[in-house]
Design a protein around this motif. Sequence first.
Motif, PDB file in Angstrom:
ATOM      1  N   PRO A   1       0.826  -1.211   0.000  1.00 53.63           N
ATOM      2  CA  PRO A   1       0.000   0.000   0.000  1.00 53.63           C
ATOM      3  C   PRO A   1       0.853   1.251   0.000  1.00 53.63           C
ATOM      4  O   PRO A   1       2.025   1.212   0.380  1.00 53.63           O
ATOM      5  N   ARG A   2       0.295   2.378  -0.437  1.00 51.24           N
ATOM      6  CA  ARG A   2       1.057   3.632  -0.409  1.00 51.24           C
ATOM      7  C   ARG A   2       1.049   4.200   1.015  1.00 51.24           C
ATOM      8  O   ARG A   2       0.185   3.873   1.832  1.00 51.24           O
ATOM      9  N   GLY A   3       2.005   5.069   1.260  1.00 49.20           N
ATOM     10  CA  GLY A   3       2.047   5.782   2.531  1.00 49.20           C
ATOM     11  C   GLY A   3       1.651   7.230   2.316  1.00 49.20           C
ATOM     12  O   GLY A   3       1.341   7.637   1.191  1.00 49.20           O
TER      13      GLY A   3
ATOM     14  N   GLU B   1       1.357   9.067  -4.350  1.00 49.94           N
ATOM     15  CA  GLU B   1       0.218   8.768  -5.216  1.00 49.94           C
ATOM     16  C   GLU B   1       0.260   7.263  -5.479  1.00 49.94           C
ATOM     17  O   GLU B   1       1.316   6.637  -5.388  1.00 49.94           O
ATOM     18  N   ARG B   2      -0.868   6.699  -5.869  1.00 47.53           N
ATOM     19  CA  ARG B   2      -0.913   5.245  -6.056  1.00 47.53           C
ATOM     20  C   ARG B   2       0.038   4.807  -7.173  1.00 47.53           C
ATOM     21  O   ARG B   2       0.631   3.740  -7.115  1.00 47.53           O
ATOM     22  N   LYS B   3       0.184   5.683  -8.201  1.00 51.53           N
ATOM     23  CA  LYS B   3       1.054   5.257  -9.321  1.00 51.53           C
ATOM     24  C   LYS B   3       2.525   5.207  -8.912  1.00 51.53           C
ATOM     25  O   LYS B   3       3.334   4.585  -9.606  1.00 51.53           O
TER      26      LYS B   3
ATOM     27  N   GLY C   1      -4.898  -4.540  -5.647  1.00 47.43           N
ATOM     28  CA  GLY C   1      -3.563  -3.989  -5.348  1.00 47.43           C
ATOM     29  C   GLY C   1      -3.252  -2.812  -6.263  1.00 47.43           C
ATOM     30  O   GLY C   1      -3.482  -2.882  -7.472  1.00 47.43           O
ATOM     31  N   ASN C   2      -2.733  -1.753  -5.706  1.00 49.15           N
ATOM     32  CA  ASN C   2      -2.523  -0.504  -6.461  1.00 49.15           C
ATOM     33  C   ASN C   2      -1.195  -0.453  -7.205  1.00 49.15           C
ATOM     34  O   ASN C   2      -0.228  -1.056  -6.765  1.00 49.15           O
ATOM     35  N   PRO C   3      -1.131   0.323  -8.304  1.00 52.35           N
ATOM     36  CA  PRO C   3      -2.245   1.004  -8.963  1.00 52.35           C
ATOM     37  C   PRO C   3      -3.098   0.006  -9.739  1.00 52.35           C
ATOM     38  O   PRO C   3      -2.631  -0.591 -10.724  1.00 52.35           O
TER      39      PRO C   3
ATOM     40  N   ARG D   1     -15.120   0.139  -7.282  1.00 51.62           N
ATOM     41  CA  ARG D   1     -16.377   0.072  -6.536  1.00 51.62           C
ATOM     42  C   ARG D   1     -16.261   0.820  -5.206  1.00 51.62           C
ATOM     43  O   ARG D   1     -17.243   1.373  -4.696  1.00 51.62           O
ATOM     44  N   LEU D   2     -15.058   0.853  -4.651  1.00 51.74           N
ATOM     45  CA  LEU D   2     -14.891   1.604  -3.406  1.00 51.74           C
ATOM     46  C   LEU D   2     -15.140   3.090  -3.662  1.00 51.74           C
ATOM     47  O   LEU D   2     -15.820   3.765  -2.878  1.00 51.74           O
ATOM     48  N   ASP D   3     -14.627   3.597  -4.777  1.00 54.22           N
ATOM     49  CA  ASP D   3     -14.867   4.998  -5.137  1.00 54.22           C
ATOM     50  C   ASP D   3     -16.368   5.228  -5.364  1.00 54.22           C
ATOM     51  O   ASP D   3     -16.923   6.237  -4.950  1.00 54.22           O
TER      52      ASP D   3
ATOM     53  N   ASN E   1     -18.860   3.557  -4.047  1.00 59.37           N
ATOM     54  CA  ASN E   1     -19.565   3.546  -2.755  1.00 59.37           C
ATOM     55  C   ASN E   1     -19.284   4.832  -1.972  1.00 59.37           C
ATOM     56  O   ASN E   1     -20.161   5.363  -1.286  1.00 59.37           O
ATOM     57  N   ARG E   2     -18.056   5.323  -2.076  1.00 58.92           N
ATOM     58  CA  ARG E   2     -17.718   6.595  -1.408  1.00 58.92           C
ATOM     59  C   ARG E   2     -18.560   7.730  -1.990  1.00 58.92           C
ATOM     60  O   ARG E   2     -19.036   8.611  -1.256  1.00 58.92           O
ATOM     61  N   ALA E   3     -18.726   7.740  -3.304  1.00 56.33           N
ATOM     62  CA  ALA E   3     -19.525   8.783  -3.952  1.00 56.33           C
ATOM     63  C   ALA E   3     -20.985   8.698  -3.499  1.00 56.33           C
ATOM     64  O   ALA E   3     -21.624   9.725  -3.217  1.00 56.33           O
TER      65      ALA E   3
ATOM     66  N   ASN F   1      -9.567   6.065 -13.877  1.00 59.79           N
ATOM     67  CA  ASN F   1      -8.527   5.419 -13.073  1.00 59.79           C
ATOM     68  C   ASN F   1      -8.900   5.441 -11.597  1.00 59.79           C
ATOM     69  O   ASN F   1      -9.506   6.413 -11.121  1.00 59.79           O
ATOM     70  N   HIS F   2      -8.519   4.417 -10.834  1.00 62.06           N
ATOM     71  CA  HIS F   2      -8.619   4.463  -9.365  1.00 62.06           C
ATOM     72  C   HIS F   2      -7.436   5.286  -8.862  1.00 62.06           C
ATOM     73  O   HIS F   2      -6.414   4.748  -8.445  1.00 62.06           O
ATOM     74  N   SER F   3      -7.588   6.599  -8.985  1.00 66.09           N
ATOM     75  CA  SER F   3      -6.504   7.523  -8.641  1.00 66.09           C
ATOM     76  C   SER F   3      -7.147   8.877  -8.434  1.00 66.09           C
ATOM     77  O   SER F   3      -8.363   9.030  -8.573  1.00 66.09           O
TER      78      SER F   3
ATOM     79  N   ARG G   1     -10.372  10.495  -1.053  1.00 68.28           N
ATOM     80  CA  ARG G   1     -10.849   9.788   0.142  1.00 68.28           C
ATOM     81  C   ARG G   1      -9.815   8.764   0.640  1.00 68.28           C
ATOM     82  O   ARG G   1      -9.641   8.578   1.831  1.00 68.28           O
ATOM     83  N   GLY G   2      -9.148   8.100  -0.300  1.00 71.61           N
ATOM     84  CA  GLY G   2      -8.140   7.116   0.111  1.00 71.61           C
ATOM     85  C   GLY G   2      -7.037   7.780   0.927  1.00 71.61           C
ATOM     86  O   GLY G   2      -6.625   7.276   1.975  1.00 71.61           O
ATOM     87  N   ALA G   3      -6.570   8.942   0.448  1.00 70.02           N
ATOM     88  CA  ALA G   3      -5.506   9.661   1.165  1.00 70.02           C
ATOM     89  C   ALA G   3      -6.012  10.143   2.529  1.00 70.02           C
ATOM     90  O   ALA G   3      -5.278  10.097   3.528  1.00 70.02           O
ATOM     91  N   ALA G   4      -7.279  10.574   2.593  1.00 69.55           N
ATOM     92  CA  ALA G   4      -7.842  11.054   3.867  1.00 69.55           C
ATOM     93  C   ALA G   4      -7.900   9.915   4.882  1.00 69.55           C
ATOM     94  O   ALA G   4      -7.650  10.122   6.080  1.00 69.55           O
ATOM     95  N   ILE G   5      -8.176   8.708   4.394  1.00 69.06           N
ATOM     96  CA  ILE G   5      -8.232   7.560   5.319  1.00 69.06           C
ATOM     97  C   ILE G   5      -6.828   7.192   5.790  1.00 69.06           C
ATOM     98  O   ILE G   5      -6.622   6.906   6.975  1.00 69.06           O
ATOM     99  N   ILE G   6      -5.868   7.254   4.892  1.00 70.56           N
ATOM    100  CA  ILE G   6      -4.475   6.966   5.291  1.00 70.56           C
ATOM    101  C   ILE G   6      -4.053   7.966   6.373  1.00 70.56           C
ATOM    102  O   ILE G   6      -3.441   7.597   7.380  1.00 70.56           O
ATOM    103  N   LYS G   7      -4.419   9.228   6.190  1.00 69.48           N
ATOM    104  CA  LYS G   7      -4.042  10.261   7.159  1.00 69.48           C
ATOM    105  C   LYS G   7      -4.716   9.991   8.513  1.00 69.48           C
ATOM    106  O   LYS G   7      -4.082  10.051   9.568  1.00 69.48           O
TER     107      LYS G   7
ATOM    108  N   ALA H   1      -3.107   3.968   8.082  1.00 75.77           N
ATOM    109  CA  ALA H   1      -3.030   2.790   7.200  1.00 75.77           C
ATOM    110  C   ALA H   1      -4.147   2.928   6.184  1.00 75.77           C
ATOM    111  O   ALA H   1      -5.159   3.578   6.463  1.00 75.77           O
ATOM    112  N   SER H   2      -3.964   2.290   5.028  1.00 76.29           N
ATOM    113  CA  SER H   2      -4.969   2.504   3.987  1.00 76.29           C
ATOM    114  C   SER H   2      -6.236   1.711   4.300  1.00 76.29           C
ATOM    115  O   SER H   2      -6.238   0.784   5.109  1.00 76.29           O
ATOM    116  N   SER H   3      -7.292   2.122   3.631  1.00 71.92           N
ATOM    117  CA  SER H   3      -8.621   1.538   3.879  1.00 71.92           C
ATOM    118  C   SER H   3      -8.532   0.022   3.750  1.00 71.92           C
ATOM    119  O   SER H   3      -7.863  -0.487   2.850  1.00 71.92           O
ATOM    120  N   ALA H   4      -9.219  -0.684   4.620  1.00 76.09           N
ATOM    121  CA  ALA H   4      -9.138  -2.146   4.566  1.00 76.09           C
ATOM    122  C   ALA H   4     -10.536  -2.774   4.552  1.00 76.09           C
ATOM    123  O   ALA H   4     -10.913  -3.438   3.594  1.00 76.09           O
TER     124      ALA H   4
HETATM  125  C1  LMR Z   1      -8.055   3.612  -1.302  1.00 77.75           C
HETATM  126  O1  LMR Z   1      -8.621   4.212  -2.204  1.00 77.75           O
HETATM  127  O2  LMR Z   1      -8.434   3.669  -0.110  1.00 77.75           O
HETATM  128  C2  LMR Z   1      -6.890   2.718  -1.640  1.00 77.75           C
HETATM  129  O3  LMR Z   1      -6.592   2.778  -3.000  1.00 77.75           O
HETATM  130  C3  LMR Z   1      -5.705   2.975  -0.783  1.00 77.75           C
HETATM  131  C4  LMR Z   1      -5.018   4.257  -1.157  1.00 77.75           C
HETATM  132  O4  LMR Z   1      -3.809   4.222  -1.398  1.00 77.75           O
HETATM  133  O5  LMR Z   1      -5.676   5.294  -1.197  1.00 77.75           O
END
Ligand code: LMR
Length: 324
Positions: A91-93, A97-99, A130-132, A157-159, A161-163, A186-188, A225-231, A235-238
């Motif tokens: 996962p990214r920290g 960015e995921r890429k 698994g990203n990207p 699908r996570l994006d 559902n978030r929307a 892209n999931h980005s 949203r992914g970055a906000a959850i990491i912050k 740890a990234s969304s699980a």
């Molecule tokens: C997410 O969207 O939560 C995942 O792709 C993890 C991340 O790096 O943001």
Amino acid sequence: MKKPLRVTITGAAGQIGYALAFRIASGDMLGKDQPVILQLLEIPPAMDALKGVAMELEDCAFPLLHDIVTTDDANVGFKDTDFALLVGAKPRGPGMERKDLLKENGKIFGPQGKALNDHASRDVKVLVVGNPANTNALIAQANAPDLDPRNFTAMTRLDHNRALAQLAEKTGKHHTRIDGMIIWGNHSATQYPDIAHCSVDGKAAPELVDQGWYRDDFIPTVQQRGAAIIKARGASSAASAASAAIDHIRDWHLGSDGKWVSMAVPSDGSYGIKEGVIYSFPVTCKNGDYEIVQGLEIDAFSRERMTLTEEELREEREGVKELL
Ligand code: LMR
Ligand code: NAD
């Protein structure tokens, strides 16, 4: 009694894998009458942890769980598998960015694509988490020439559902009252969450929210949203990622009841997105297959964003061309 279906989870001892395995074994993904065999794939340093996961799965005494395979050999992990959830990757920290993960994670997906090609069921349905995710799915697909290329998908699908969650909160309606949500691309951070075709309780969503909120709040919130959850979590969304993976495969296998869902699938020219990338489109699912929703009008605002995220996918593709 139905014949058990085989489900492979890679990275099964990781955060998402741990959240996924138990829900799949309890019937959340393939149905409450569908026995499953879990094939859990990990790398050698995680085999002890994976053994612990398998022990806990046994201790749940799930009626639908018929067998558990644990392995660090992809040829064993993908043997005869019907569904492959490719989660195992770094996962990214914070600040990444995921890429940025592409160089390191990309090399996982070529050998896994080959192992799927050589050992999986000929109808295997593949979901890359698994990203990207989109470009990793492309790498796996390119390394599996004997399998149906349409069966290589990535998770947006996570994006989606978030929307739904954001729009539900804004309109004060439950997310089940929302139809026609779309994640393009892209999931980005370039993904385009589009509400132009969305309705809430039968009313056109763009008429229920102001454009300022849509452009300056909703779109960046979903993109980030992914970055906000990491912050927030460190740890990234699980659990939410595992839940979205279950939604993705469940709808693909059992149907989406006419509802539009977002899946990143091989582009086929629909909406002018040329072949060669795994791009998120609105789809409906029926009879174990998906179909891209056709005929939507695309205005200039949407077109610009759809192109931007396509260009990013083409750049990612260019960056891994030696793996394709
Ligand atoms: C997410 O969207 O939560 C995942 O792709 C993890 C991340 O790096 O943001
Ligand atoms: P994690 O580090 O907790 O777990 C990853 C697991 O994968 C580890 O147990 C590791 O040993 C294993 N692994 C690594 N290489 C492997 C290989 N070649 N074969 C099998 N297993 C391997 O990470 P996590 O939080 O579970 O996230 C996993 C991936 O999912 C990350 O890349 C993350 O960015 C991504 N992710 C994607 C989405 C999405 O919406 N597409 C959402 C959340 C997370």
